[in-house]
Write a protein that holds these residues in place. Structure first.
Motif, PDB file in Angstrom:
ATOM      1  N   CYS A  27       1.016  -1.365   0.213  1.00  0.00           N
ATOM      2  CA  CYS A  27       0.021   0.101   0.247  1.00  0.00           C
ATOM      3  C   CYS A  27       0.680   1.290  -0.064  1.00  0.00           C
ATOM      4  O   CYS A  27       2.019   1.008   0.320  1.00  0.00           O
ATOM      5  CB  CYS A  27      -0.973  -0.091   1.373  1.00  0.00           C
ATOM      6  SG  CYS A  27      -1.967   1.159   1.469  1.00  0.00           S
ATOM      7  N   CYS A  29       1.049   3.262   2.110  1.00  0.00           N
ATOM      8  CA  CYS A  29       1.449   3.743   3.312  1.00  0.00           C
ATOM      9  C   CYS A  29       2.476   2.728   3.926  1.00  0.00           C
ATOM     10  O   CYS A  29       3.120   3.140   5.010  1.00  0.00           O
ATOM     11  CB  CYS A  29       0.160   3.686   4.312  1.00  0.00           C
ATOM     12  SG  CYS A  29      -0.013   1.732   4.648  1.00  0.00           S
ATOM     13  N   ASP A  31       2.556  -0.445   4.164  1.00  0.00           N
ATOM     14  CA  ASP A  31       2.235  -1.694   4.741  1.00  0.00           C
ATOM     15  C   ASP A  31       1.685  -3.007   3.572  1.00  0.00           C
ATOM     16  O   ASP A  31       1.501  -2.420   2.489  1.00  0.00           O
ATOM     17  CB  ASP A  31       0.732  -1.614   5.325  1.00  0.00           C
ATOM     18  CG  ASP A  31       0.568  -1.771   6.798  1.00  0.00           C
ATOM     19  OD1 ASP A  31       1.734  -1.914   7.094  1.00  0.00           O
ATOM     20  OD2 ASP A  31      -0.592  -2.024   7.193  1.00  0.00           O
ATOM     21  N   CYS A  51      -4.415  -3.295   2.894  1.00  0.00           N
ATOM     22  CA  CYS A  51      -3.627  -3.323   4.100  1.00  0.00           C
ATOM     23  C   CYS A  51      -4.197  -3.391   5.272  1.00  0.00           C
ATOM     24  O   CYS A  51      -5.451  -2.993   5.285  1.00  0.00           O
ATOM     25  CB  CYS A  51      -2.545  -2.173   4.048  1.00  0.00           C
ATOM     26  SG  CYS A  51      -3.377  -0.586   4.351  1.00  0.00           S
ATOM     27  N   HIS A  62      -6.551   4.139   1.899  1.00  0.00           N
ATOM     28  CA  HIS A  62      -5.637   3.044   1.695  1.00  0.00           C
ATOM     29  C   HIS A  62      -5.571   2.457   0.410  1.00  0.00           C
ATOM     30  O   HIS A  62      -7.070   2.299  -0.366  1.00  0.00           O
ATOM     31  CB  HIS A  62      -5.587   2.170   2.924  1.00  0.00           C
ATOM     32  CG  HIS A  62      -4.829   2.782   4.152  1.00  0.00           C
ATOM     33  ND1 HIS A  62      -3.570   2.623   4.327  1.00  0.00           N
ATOM     34  CD2 HIS A  62      -5.317   3.642   5.000  1.00  0.00           C
ATOM     35  CE1 HIS A  62      -3.310   3.304   5.550  1.00  0.00           C
ATOM     36  NE2 HIS A  62      -4.541   3.979   5.754  1.00  0.00           N
TER      37      HIS A  62
HETATM   38 ZN    ZN Z   1      -2.248   1.436   3.510  1.00  0.00          ZN
END
Ligand code: ZN
Length: 156
Positions: A27, A29, A31, A51, A62
């Motif tokens: 992702c 982010c 993750d 994620c 996300h």
């Molecule tokens: Zn994420």
């Protein structure tokens, strides 16, 4: 491994799907992406990628992608790549053919040029020989007529 997801997921789909294509690995982010199963009425048992952080915090957009969509995209990507490869190959073959055709034409033109040169050379030689022969004939005629004249003059 079944997690609940609300109908909000379908809204997020349209916005996050543009990010990358095919099966996601990570992702935005950072993750890792995990596979979850949807429990919504709209998409019951439909599997999706997301994620863990995205599953907990649905307010942040996300990465979300349906597994079947991602697989379809993968297939399409492979198809496009294959198509591209086939097109590249076709282009290569065509280019090669074009080069060969061009080379063949050049060889043909070269041959024609050479044949023309040889013919011209031969013609020149023949012409020169003819000229020479004519000159010889003229000389001979001159000699003969002089001799005849001399002879006639002597006789007369
Ligand atoms: Zn994420």
């Amino acid at each position: 491994m079944s997690h609940s997801s609300t109908s909000r997921t379908s809204q997020i789909t349209s916005t996050t799907r543009e990010v990358g294509r095919g099966v996601p690995i990570k992702c935005w982010c950072g993750d890792e992406i995990t596979t979850f199963t949807s429990t919504t009425d709209e998409n019951p048992y439909r599997r999706f990628y997301r994620c863990v952080a995205g599953l907990k915090d649905k307010k942040k957009k996300h990465l979300f992608r349906w597994v079947d969509d991602a697989h379809l995209e993968e297939i399409r990507m492979v198809e496009n790549k294959l198509l591209g490869d086939v097109n590249d190959l076709r282009k290569m073959v065509m280019e090669n053919l074009e080069v060969q055709r061009k080379m063949g034409k050049e060889i043909e033109q070269d041959m024609k040029k050479k044949v023309n040169e040889i013919v011209e050379q031969e013609l020149k030689v023949a012409k020169e020989q003819m000229e020479e022969a004519r000159m010889k004939t003229v000389c001979l005629l001159v000699v003969v007529s002089i001799s005849v004249g001399w002879l006639c003059g002597k006789v007369l």
